[in-house]
Design a protein around this motif. Structure first.
Motif, mmCIF file in Angstrom:
data_model
loop_
_atom_site.group_PDB
_atom_site.id
_atom_site.type_symbol
_atom_site.label_atom_id
_atom_site.label_comp_id
_atom_site.label_asym_id
_atom_site.label_seq_id
_atom_site.Cartn_x
_atom_site.Cartn_y
_atom_site.Cartn_z
ATOM 1 N N ARG A 119 -8.621 -4.095 -3.365
ATOM 2 C CA ARG A 119 -10.151 -3.891 -2.694
ATOM 3 C C ARG A 119 -10.658 -2.547 -3.006
ATOM 4 O O ARG A 119 -11.873 -1.939 -3.057
ATOM 5 N N TYR A 120 -9.708 -1.423 -2.662
ATOM 6 C CA TYR A 120 -10.103 -0.090 -2.900
ATOM 7 C C TYR A 120 -9.211 0.501 -3.934
ATOM 8 O O TYR A 120 -7.789 0.374 -3.879
ATOM 9 N N ALA A 121 -9.577 1.019 -4.978
ATOM 10 C CA ALA A 121 -8.810 1.675 -6.018
ATOM 11 C C ALA A 121 -8.329 2.967 -5.631
ATOM 12 O O ALA A 121 -9.032 3.431 -5.117
ATOM 13 N N ASP A 122 -7.056 3.284 -5.726
ATOM 14 C CA ASP A 122 -6.501 4.736 -5.767
ATOM 15 C C ASP A 122 -6.973 5.545 -6.969
ATOM 16 O O ASP A 122 -6.404 5.518 -7.930
#
Lengths: 358, 288
Positions: A119-122
């Motif tokens: 859901r969130y890219a690092d």
């Protein structure tokens, strides 16, 4: 298209890669074989690469450092008040990891699903991952599988190319080099200077070696019904006797998680000096009692057995449930070889499956 | 600390979710001996205009050099003057937050988490049950519903604390008690002088009030033990598992589902929560 790298040109080839890439390769240090940046200079050549022994650590830290600055900050005070400036890391330089094994490369495929496609890219991992070429060394009899290896459980073996760009197979006094991705093909085109052309005979010999390694694995450690682990673990979740038996010898030292190619938990801490400082991300381990300890004093995984259960359940139940049945264990065996008290994750899986069948 | 080799951050949560917005403390309210409320505005106008959230979402509030901790944004989305956080003094970061004064700089990272699913609550009777600091996550939804009062049926609030001094938002309670379109009940655990409201533990008072489960949703926030007994009381009253909504707490670091520690089975409280229905909680492994 394949290439052949004679053994005596290996070091020169690696040095040549430095023209365009930062090169990380395994180096023997004491009893360990660890991934180091080569950095050869005119005055001091790089430490010799060690491809004859299996690395004792994963290459995870090359893309996900043990400790790194997430952001830095600096504050300034004047009559108008306080100002805080925030700084981020610069974009990474191109790099290549040479000599990681297929299981270690698969560890990056496991991380990609969470760190790049979640859901969130690092942003830090993603940028490094895209800037990295993976040159995998295939395991062959005599230089690879031992009794702790079980990559065939997860098809992490050498004909599977999760995350690999190039595969090197030891053959006929050198290495057969085959690109297995577009990125790998492009890389090889610009780094073929020290190489000879591969041929069908070499390719067949290399394939036979890889197959022999795989056959050894299948014989010494047959895979359990992995499709059943998810249900079995969840059904046995409340079987505290079972988990206490499995976790009884565990010291909660976390060496398994630190050597694991697919463990990716971290903590965040702040450091300051004067009016500046940094927010730092460091590897953490779910076996540490402080990992889930809340400020109120409540700890949902206060007992060691609960924490080891979380590690096993994450690899064999939670991760597969979230990622189309794929386990996050890659079968590299590093946790088994390095556990000071002999906890064997394979035995734990067999034990849970057996308990569930009773 | 050396910032050479680093570049000034664009501070855009959608590009780098680790970088907080720099904000300024506009107001500090002492709620109770253990709880302070902070009103914070983001310094960058553009970031502030972009910062929208839904009731129940959380943010990481930080002091640079000390660290971050997770708090629900307890102002309603309609409030465009500040973001409000209520902080109970418990650990290292919260202790330092309690030392903040007006004008001090903080970091704000968010919005994070799922927030309340308001849509299916429309047209229903809403029963809020808040215990202690658990009033904070309720406050944002409660005020949001008052902003859209006609979308909902009857709205009731049962709010309890140990003593009158432990009730947060005491300055707002009189106006809520007066409103004809609200039914507000206050309770404290033990008798106290000049206390005109109820005395008794929340689950007992709830059983006494006996709200009807028909076409109703109950939203429960508070300490774990209070949630447990309140949920039991609601079930006895006939509330189904899909109509009981609560929020979970878990130790968090990244807030974006990567660092690992807030999982309960396959769910990460930071991204899948903090809001869960009882039905969702019942499907999770028993590891609260």
């Amino acid at each position: 298209m394949s290439y052949f790298l004679p053994h005596d040109r290996l070091e020169s080839w690696l040095d040549d890669l430095e023209r365009t890439h930062r090169v990380f390769a395994p180096t023997a240090e004491g009893r360990g074989v660890v991934f180091r940046r080569r950095k050869p200079t005119a005055e001091s050549p790089a430490a010799p690469v060690c491809l004859e022994r299996r690395p004792t650590e994963s290459a995870r830290h090359v893309l996900f450092p043990r400790s790194e600055v997430l952001l830095a900050f600096r504050s300034a005070h004047d009559e108008s008040g306080t100002r805080v400036e925030v700084f981020e890391q610069e974009a990474p330089a191109p790099q290549v990891i040479v000599g990681l094994r297929a299981c270690d490369a698969k560890g990056f495929a496991v991380m990609d699903r969470v760190y790049m496609h979640g859901r969130y890219a690092d942003p830090l991992y993603t940028a490094r991952r895209k800037a990295t070429v993976m040159a995998v060394l295939a395991c062959v009899p005599g230089n690879g599988p031992d009794n702790a290896c079980f990559c065939h459980w997860f098809a992490s073996g050498h004909e599977e190319h999760d995350a690999a760009d190039i595969v090197l197979t030891p053959a006929s006094g050198g290495f057969l080099i085959a690109p297995v991705s577009d990125k790998g093909a492009e890389f090889m085109e610009s780094h073929a200077g020290y190489l000879e052309q591969g041929n069908e005979e070499l390719e067949n010999a290399a394939a036979a070696q890889r197959l022999a390694a795989r056959e050894f694995l299948e014989k010494h450690c047959p895979a359990p019904a992995l499709s059943k682990t998810e249900t079995a673990i969840m059904r046995q979740f409340g079987n505290s006797m079972l988990w206490e038996t499995i976790g009884e010898p565990c010291l909660a030292c976390g060496v398994c998680t630190h050597l694991c190619p697919s463990c990716y938990c971290f903590t965040i801490t702040d450091e300051t000096r004067g009016n500046a400082g940094a927010r730092i991300r460091s590897w953490d381990t779910c076996l540490n009692a402080g990992y889930t300890l809340e400020a109120s004093g409540h700890n949902p995984r206060a007992a060691k057995a609960q924490r080891l259960k979380n590690r096993i359940a994450h690899k064999f139940a939670y991760y597969p449930a979230l990622h189309m049945g794929k386990s996050s264990c890659v079968g590299c065996g590093k946790c088994i070889r390095s556990c000071p008290v002999g906890v064997d994750i394979r035995a734990a899986v067999f034990r849970v499956l057996a308990a569930d069948e009773e | 600390m050396n910032v050479t080799g680093m570049r000034p951050s664009a501070a855009d949560f959608s590009v780098n979710p680790f970088v907080p917005y720099v904000g300024t403390v506009l107001d500090v309210i002492e709620e109770t001996p253990a709880i302070k409320t902070f009103r914070v505005c983001l310094d960058e106008r553009e970031a502030w205009e972009r910062f929208t959230f839904i009731p129940g979402q959380v943010a990481q509030l930080s002091i640079f050099g000390v660290g971050e901790a997770t708090f629900v944004i307890n102002s309603p989305p309609s409030c465009r003057d500040y973001l409000q956080f209520s902080v109970m003094r418990a650990g290292e970061v919260t202790n330092r937050l309690h030392g903040l004064s007006v004008g001090d700089k903080v970091g704000v990272r968010g919005p994070l988490g799922n927030g309340f699913n308001v849509e299916p609550m429309k047209g229903k009777n809403i029963f809020f049950v808040g215990g202690g600091i658990g009033m904070a996550p309720l406050r944002t939804l409660f005020l949001h519903m008052l902003d859209h009062r006609n979308d909902f049926g009857a709205i009731s609030l049962l709010y309890g604390a140990r003593s009158p001094q432990d009730l947060s938002y005491s300055y707002e309670l009189p106006q809520w008690l007066e409103r004809a379109d609200l039914s507000v009940t206050l309770t404290i655990d033990r008798e106290a002088p000049d206390w005109p409201h109820r005395v008794g533990l929340i689950p007992h008072v709830l059983a006494d009030l006996a709200p009807s489960p028909d076409n109703a949703v109950a939203i429960v926030c508070g300490p774990p033990i209070m949630i447990r007994f309140t949920v039991e009381a609601l079930q006895k009253l006939g509330f189904g598992p899909h109509d009981i909504v609560t929020t979970l707490e878990r130790r968090m670091k990244c807030g974006i589902g990567l660092c690992g520690r807030c999982n309960i089975g396959t769910k990460y409280v930071c991204v899948d929560g903090p809001v869960f229905t009882l039905a969702e909680l019942q499907s999770l492994p028993d590891e609260l």
